[in-house]
Motif scaffolding. Structure first.
Motif, PDB file in Angstrom:
ATOM      1  N   HIS A  42       0.844  -1.211   0.000  1.00  0.00           N
ATOM      2  CA  HIS A  42       0.000   0.000   0.000  1.00  0.00           C
ATOM      3  C   HIS A  42       0.877   1.258   0.000  1.00  0.00           C
ATOM      4  N   SER A  43       2.112   1.140   0.489  1.00  0.00           N
ATOM      5  CA  SER A  43       3.032   2.284   0.444  1.00  0.00           C
ATOM      6  C   SER A  43       3.305   2.709  -1.004  1.00  0.00           C
ATOM      7  N   ASP A  44       3.304   1.761  -1.930  1.00  0.00           N
ATOM      8  CA  ASP A  44       3.505   2.105  -3.348  1.00  0.00           C
ATOM      9  C   ASP A  44       2.397   3.064  -3.790  1.00  0.00           C
ATOM     10  N   LEU A 160       9.503  -9.206   1.869  1.00  0.00           N
ATOM     11  CA  LEU A 160      10.543  -8.172   1.876  1.00  0.00           C
ATOM     12  C   LEU A 160      10.078  -6.839   2.439  1.00  0.00           C
ATOM     13  N   CYS A 161       8.746  -6.603   2.465  1.00  0.00           N
ATOM     14  CA  CYS A 161       8.261  -5.434   3.206  1.00  0.00           C
ATOM     15  C   CYS A 161       7.216  -5.858   4.229  1.00  0.00           C
ATOM     16  N   ALA A 162       6.108  -6.461   3.770  1.00  0.00           N
ATOM     17  CA  ALA A 162       5.039  -6.836   4.711  1.00  0.00           C
ATOM     18  C   ALA A 162       5.571  -7.793   5.781  1.00  0.00           C
ATOM     19  N   ILE A 164       8.863  -8.258   6.985  1.00  0.00           N
ATOM     20  CA  ILE A 164       9.790  -7.661   7.954  1.00  0.00           C
ATOM     21  C   ILE A 164       9.115  -6.560   8.775  1.00  0.00           C
ATOM     22  N   THR A 165       8.190  -5.819   8.181  1.00  0.00           N
ATOM     23  CA  THR A 165       7.541  -4.717   8.901  1.00  0.00           C
ATOM     24  C   THR A 165       6.683  -5.235  10.062  1.00  0.00           C
ATOM     25  N   THR A 166       6.210  -6.458   9.953  1.00  0.00           N
ATOM     26  CA  THR A 166       5.404  -7.015  11.045  1.00  0.00           C
ATOM     27  C   THR A 166       6.280  -7.864  11.989  1.00  0.00           C
ATOM     28  N   VAL A 184      -4.684  -5.377  13.696  1.00  0.00           N
ATOM     29  CA  VAL A 184      -5.762  -4.532  13.187  1.00  0.00           C
ATOM     30  C   VAL A 184      -5.593  -4.335  11.680  1.00  0.00           C
ATOM     31  N   GLY A 185      -6.593  -4.785  10.906  1.00  0.00           N
ATOM     32  CA  GLY A 185      -6.548  -4.643   9.447  1.00  0.00           C
ATOM     33  C   GLY A 185      -5.964  -5.871   8.801  1.00  0.00           C
ATOM     34  N   LEU A 186      -6.806  -6.655   8.129  1.00  0.00           N
ATOM     35  CA  LEU A 186      -6.306  -7.879   7.493  1.00  0.00           C
ATOM     36  C   LEU A 186      -6.018  -7.613   6.016  1.00  0.00           C
ATOM     37  N   GLY A 187      -4.948  -6.848   5.794  1.00  0.00           N
ATOM     38  CA  GLY A 187      -4.475  -6.599   4.430  1.00  0.00           C
ATOM     39  C   GLY A 187      -3.152  -7.319   4.244  1.00  0.00           C
ATOM     40  N   GLY A 188      -2.290  -6.736   3.396  1.00  0.00           N
ATOM     41  CA  GLY A 188      -0.999  -7.355   3.124  1.00  0.00           C
ATOM     42  C   GLY A 188      -0.156  -7.489   4.388  1.00  0.00           C
ATOM     43  N   THR A 208     -11.082  -6.701  12.138  1.00  0.00           N
ATOM     44  CA  THR A 208     -11.307  -6.377  10.728  1.00  0.00           C
ATOM     45  C   THR A 208     -12.595  -5.601  10.547  1.00  0.00           C
ATOM     46  N   THR A 209     -12.632  -4.788   9.483  1.00  0.00           N
ATOM     47  CA  THR A 209     -13.887  -4.108   9.123  1.00  0.00           C
ATOM     48  C   THR A 209     -14.646  -4.940   8.091  1.00  0.00           C
ATOM     49  N   SER A 210     -14.051  -6.056   7.659  1.00  0.00           N
ATOM     50  CA  SER A 210     -14.621  -6.865   6.567  1.00  0.00           C
ATOM     51  C   SER A 210     -15.097  -8.213   7.093  1.00  0.00           C
ATOM     52  N   GLY A 271       0.871   0.933  10.039  1.00  0.00           N
ATOM     53  CA  GLY A 271       0.089   1.609   9.007  1.00  0.00           C
ATOM     54  C   GLY A 271       0.423   3.094   9.006  1.00  0.00           C
ATOM     55  N   ALA A 272       0.430   3.688   7.827  1.00  0.00           N
ATOM     56  CA  ALA A 272       0.849   5.092   7.697  1.00  0.00           C
ATOM     57  C   ALA A 272      -0.198   5.889   6.920  1.00  0.00           C
ATOM     58  N   PRO A 273      -1.371   6.127   7.545  1.00  0.00           N
ATOM     59  CA  PRO A 273      -2.428   6.869   6.847  1.00  0.00           C
ATOM     60  C   PRO A 273      -1.977   8.270   6.468  1.00  0.00           C
ATOM     61  N   GLU A 274      -2.637   8.803   5.453  1.00  0.00           N
ATOM     62  CA  GLU A 274      -2.275  10.123   4.925  1.00  0.00           C
ATOM     63  C   GLU A 274      -2.434  11.215   5.987  1.00  0.00           C
TER      64      GLU A 274
HETATM   65  N1  LIG Z   1       5.788   1.064   8.879  1.00  0.00           N
HETATM   66  C1  LIG Z   1       6.293   0.598   7.756  1.00  0.00           C
HETATM   67  O1  LIG Z   1       7.499   0.421   7.607  1.00  0.00           O
HETATM   68  C2  LIG Z   1       5.353   0.223   6.656  1.00  0.00           C
HETATM   69  C3  LIG Z   1       5.728  -0.741   5.722  1.00  0.00           C
HETATM   70  C4  LIG Z   1       4.803  -1.131   4.767  1.00  0.00           C
HETATM   71  C5  LIG Z   1       3.546  -0.555   4.731  1.00  0.00           C
HETATM   72  N2  LIG Z   1       3.222   0.401   5.629  1.00  0.00           N
HETATM   73  C6  LIG Z   1       1.883   0.996   5.659  1.00  0.00           C
HETATM   74  O2  LIG Z   1       1.000   0.079   6.287  1.00  0.00           O
HETATM   75  C7  LIG Z   1      -0.335   0.297   5.807  1.00  0.00           C
HETATM   76  C8  LIG Z   1      -0.920  -1.030   5.372  1.00  0.00           C
HETATM   77  O3  LIG Z   1      -0.253  -1.497   4.218  1.00  0.00           O
HETATM   78  P1  LIG Z   1      -0.773  -2.788   3.434  1.00  0.00           P
HETATM   79  O4  LIG Z   1       0.087  -2.911   2.236  1.00  0.00           O
HETATM   80  O5  LIG Z   1      -0.934  -3.911   4.364  1.00  0.00           O
HETATM   81  O6  LIG Z   1      -2.235  -2.255   2.974  1.00  0.00           O
HETATM   82  P2  LIG Z   1      -3.535  -3.069   2.564  1.00  0.00           P
HETATM   83  O7  LIG Z   1      -3.173  -4.405   2.014  1.00  0.00           O
HETATM   84  O8  LIG Z   1      -4.335  -2.129   1.741  1.00  0.00           O
HETATM   85  O9  LIG Z   1      -4.283  -3.352   3.971  1.00  0.00           O
HETATM   86  C9  LIG Z   1      -4.823  -2.328   4.758  1.00  0.00           C
HETATM   87  C10 LIG Z   1      -6.010  -2.905   5.549  1.00  0.00           C
HETATM   88  O10 LIG Z   1      -6.474  -1.885   6.415  1.00  0.00           O
HETATM   89  C11 LIG Z   1      -7.883  -2.047   6.610  1.00  0.00           C
HETATM   90  N3  LIG Z   1      -8.538  -0.779   6.250  1.00  0.00           N
HETATM   91  C12 LIG Z   1      -8.473  -0.117   5.073  1.00  0.00           C
HETATM   92  N4  LIG Z   1      -9.177   1.012   5.115  1.00  0.00           N
HETATM   93  C13 LIG Z   1      -9.697   1.079   6.368  1.00  0.00           C
HETATM   94  C14 LIG Z   1     -10.489   2.036   7.049  1.00  0.00           C
HETATM   95  N5  LIG Z   1     -10.916   3.152   6.431  1.00  0.00           N
HETATM   96  N6  LIG Z   1     -10.824   1.791   8.342  1.00  0.00           N
HETATM   97  C15 LIG Z   1     -10.405   0.681   8.957  1.00  0.00           C
HETATM   98  N7  LIG Z   1      -9.642  -0.263   8.354  1.00  0.00           N
HETATM   99  C16 LIG Z   1      -9.296  -0.058   7.084  1.00  0.00           C
HETATM  100  C17 LIG Z   1      -8.341  -3.159   5.694  1.00  0.00           C
HETATM  101  O11 LIG Z   1      -8.419  -4.341   6.494  1.00  0.00           O
HETATM  102  P3  LIG Z   1      -9.827  -5.003   6.899  1.00  0.00           P
HETATM  103  O12 LIG Z   1     -10.548  -5.250   5.596  1.00  0.00           O
HETATM  104  O13 LIG Z   1      -9.433  -6.228   7.612  1.00  0.00           O
HETATM  105  O14 LIG Z   1     -10.510  -4.031   7.792  1.00  0.00           O
HETATM  106  C18 LIG Z   1      -7.204  -3.276   4.702  1.00  0.00           C
HETATM  107  O15 LIG Z   1      -7.127  -4.558   4.164  1.00  0.00           O
HETATM  108  C19 LIG Z   1      -0.199   1.329   4.691  1.00  0.00           C
HETATM  109  O16 LIG Z   1      -0.501   2.607   5.223  1.00  0.00           O
HETATM  110  C20 LIG Z   1       1.259   1.238   4.320  1.00  0.00           C
HETATM  111  O17 LIG Z   1       1.769   2.423   3.736  1.00  0.00           O
HETATM  112  C21 LIG Z   1       4.097   0.795   6.582  1.00  0.00           C
END
Ligand SMILES: NC(=O)c1ccc[n+]([C@@H]2O[C@H](COP(=O)([O-])OP(=O)(O)OC[C@H]3O[C@@H](n4cnc5c(N)ncnc54)[C@H](OP(=O)(O)O)[C@@H]3O)[C@@H](O)[C@H]2O)c1
Ligand SMILES: [Zn+2]
Ligand SMILES: [Zn+2]
Length: 352
Positions: A42-44, A160-162, A164-166, A184-188, A208-210, A271-274
């Motif tokens: 998602h960072s991309d 390589l990102c998801a 190590i970041t976790t 919190v949040g079942l994404g990548g 999860t919200t899903s 997670g790094a929201p805008e």
């Molecule tokens: N700290 C670091 O070094 C680092 C490294 C990589 C990525 N990141 C950041 O980590 C975040 C997640 O990345 P990702 O690639 O895993 O993204 P992703 O695959 O899009 O997963 C994000 C998950 O967050 C949940 N979500 C999305 N919108 C939401 C909302 N409005 N309210 C509540 N939950 C919501 C959803 O999970 P559910 O459907 O389960 O609710 C979604 O699957 C991004 O912001 C990314 O930039 C940070």
């Protein structure tokens, strides 16, 4: 220099499109890799759309991608650990100063002079670095990782990102057997966190919200699943967690999770929201709870994580797509519609 095929974005509002970029010829210390798969983080998307403009403004054209796996095609004369034909991987960093205290401690992710894999000043060619949505990359051997031979390459790319970041914050905050861990949040990132926490022996609860992800969460290794919109279900877990990893990419109420921590419990934001999140002081004060953040991980820990995943046979659940579907994939990522990581098969670039 040579030309490599790639996909780039020309502006914050342009789709990614086929292009050609310059890569350096490998020097003595370099490894040249044919990229076979690159995960979509998602960072991309944040970076391509310039959503982090205050911290990491995007320079265009931008070639994203930092979940890179492939095969070595050429090595420099001083490279000892890799030879042509080897599997190799590159994550979020391609260089650092190697001399500062952080680098000496193997914590390159905190080096004040690191070079990120894309959208960072390129010390060799000028301009900015270009990432893994490309058919090849040239990287200093110190930043090239080894992928265990039992792991499928398409599914290994997101480690390589998801991965190590976790892995890194769970290690830092002492996630071990019998600790109660929330994801919190079942994404990548979230689905990797579940697999890793489960392998560490923790009791894992997914938020999860899903609702439709419930069965998958249990299959991935969760012991319990909570639909976070349900206040009663949330309340049942109040004051009980040792550690919570927040991997949400968009605005959400973090206070609801802070209240689920036990005394001295920690919630780490990856997670790094805008936009900034609002934090209620009393949630932290009561129970001496802490809120922290964590960026990726250092090179030694990234190799440790890959070896851990090799030992436990952990890869990401991926949907393999051709590069031509990348813009569609970004839209689906925004709808949390991916199970659970897109992995781009880079052979699809050959037809461009
Ligand atoms: N700290 C670091 O070094 C680092 C490294 C990589 C990525 N990141 C950041 O980590 C975040 C997640 O990345 P990702 O690639 O895993 O993204 P992703 O695959 O899009 O997963 C994000 C998950 O967050 C949940 N979500 C999305 N919108 C939401 C909302 N409005 N309210 C509540 N939950 C919501 C959803 O999970 P559910 O459907 O389960 O609710 C979604 O699957 C991004 O912001 C990314 O930039 C940070
Ligand atoms: Zn990433
Ligand atoms: Zn350094």
């Amino acid at each position: 220099m040579y030309n490599a095929k790639a996909y780039s974005a020309a502006s914050a509002t342009s789709p990614l499109a086929s292009t050609t970029i310059a890569r350096r010829d490998p020097s003595d210390q370099d490894v040249q890799i044919e990229i076979l798969y690159c995960g979509i983080c998602h960072s991309d998307l944040h970076q391509v759309r310039n959503e982090w403009s205050e911290v990491l403004p995007t320079v265009y054209p931008c070639v994203p991608g930092h979940e890179i796996v492939g095969r070595v095609t050429k090595v420099g004369s001083a490279v000892s650990g890799f030879k042509p034909g080897d599997r190799a991987a590159v994550g979020c960093m391609v260089d650092s100063d190697r001399t500062c205290p952080e680098c000496r401690a193997g914590l390159e992710q905190f080096c004040p002079n690191f070079t990120l894999t894309y959208n960072f000043p390129d010390k060799h060619l000028g301009g900015v670095t270009y990432g893994g949505y490309s058919d090849s990359i040239v990287v200093d051997q110190r930043f090239v990782l080894r992928v265990p031979s039992n792991l499928n390459l398409a599914g290994a790319a997101p480690l390589l990102c998801a991965g190590i970041t976790t892995y890194s914050p769970m290690h830092h905050w002492g996630v071990t057997k019998d600790k109660k861990v929330g994801v919190v949040g079942l994404g990548g990132l979230g689905h990797m966190a579940v697999k890793i926490a489960h392998a560490l022996g923790a009791h894992v609860v997914v938020f999860t919200t899903s609702p439709k992800k419930t069965d998958d969460a249990l299959r991935l290794g969760a012991d319990e699943v909570v639909i976070s919109k349900n206040a009663d279900e949330m309340q049942k877990h109040a004051g009980s967690f040792d550690f919570i990893l927040d991997a949400v990419s968009a605005a959400h109420d973090i206070n609801a999770y802070i209240n689920l921590l036990r005394r001295d419990g920690n919630i780490t934001l990856v997670g790094a929201p805008e936009k900034p999140l609002a934090v209620a002081a009393f949630g932290l004060i009561m129970g001496r709870r802490s809120l922290s953040g964590s960026p990726i991980g250092g090179i030694p820990e990234t190799q440790e994580m890959l070896d851990f995943c090799g030992k436990h046979n952990i890869t990401a659940d991926v949907e393999v797509i051709p590069i031509q579907k990348v813009n569609e994939a970004y839209e689906r990522l925004l709808r949390a519609d991916v199970k659970y990581r897109f992995s781009i098969e880079m052979a699809s670039l050959k037809s461009e």
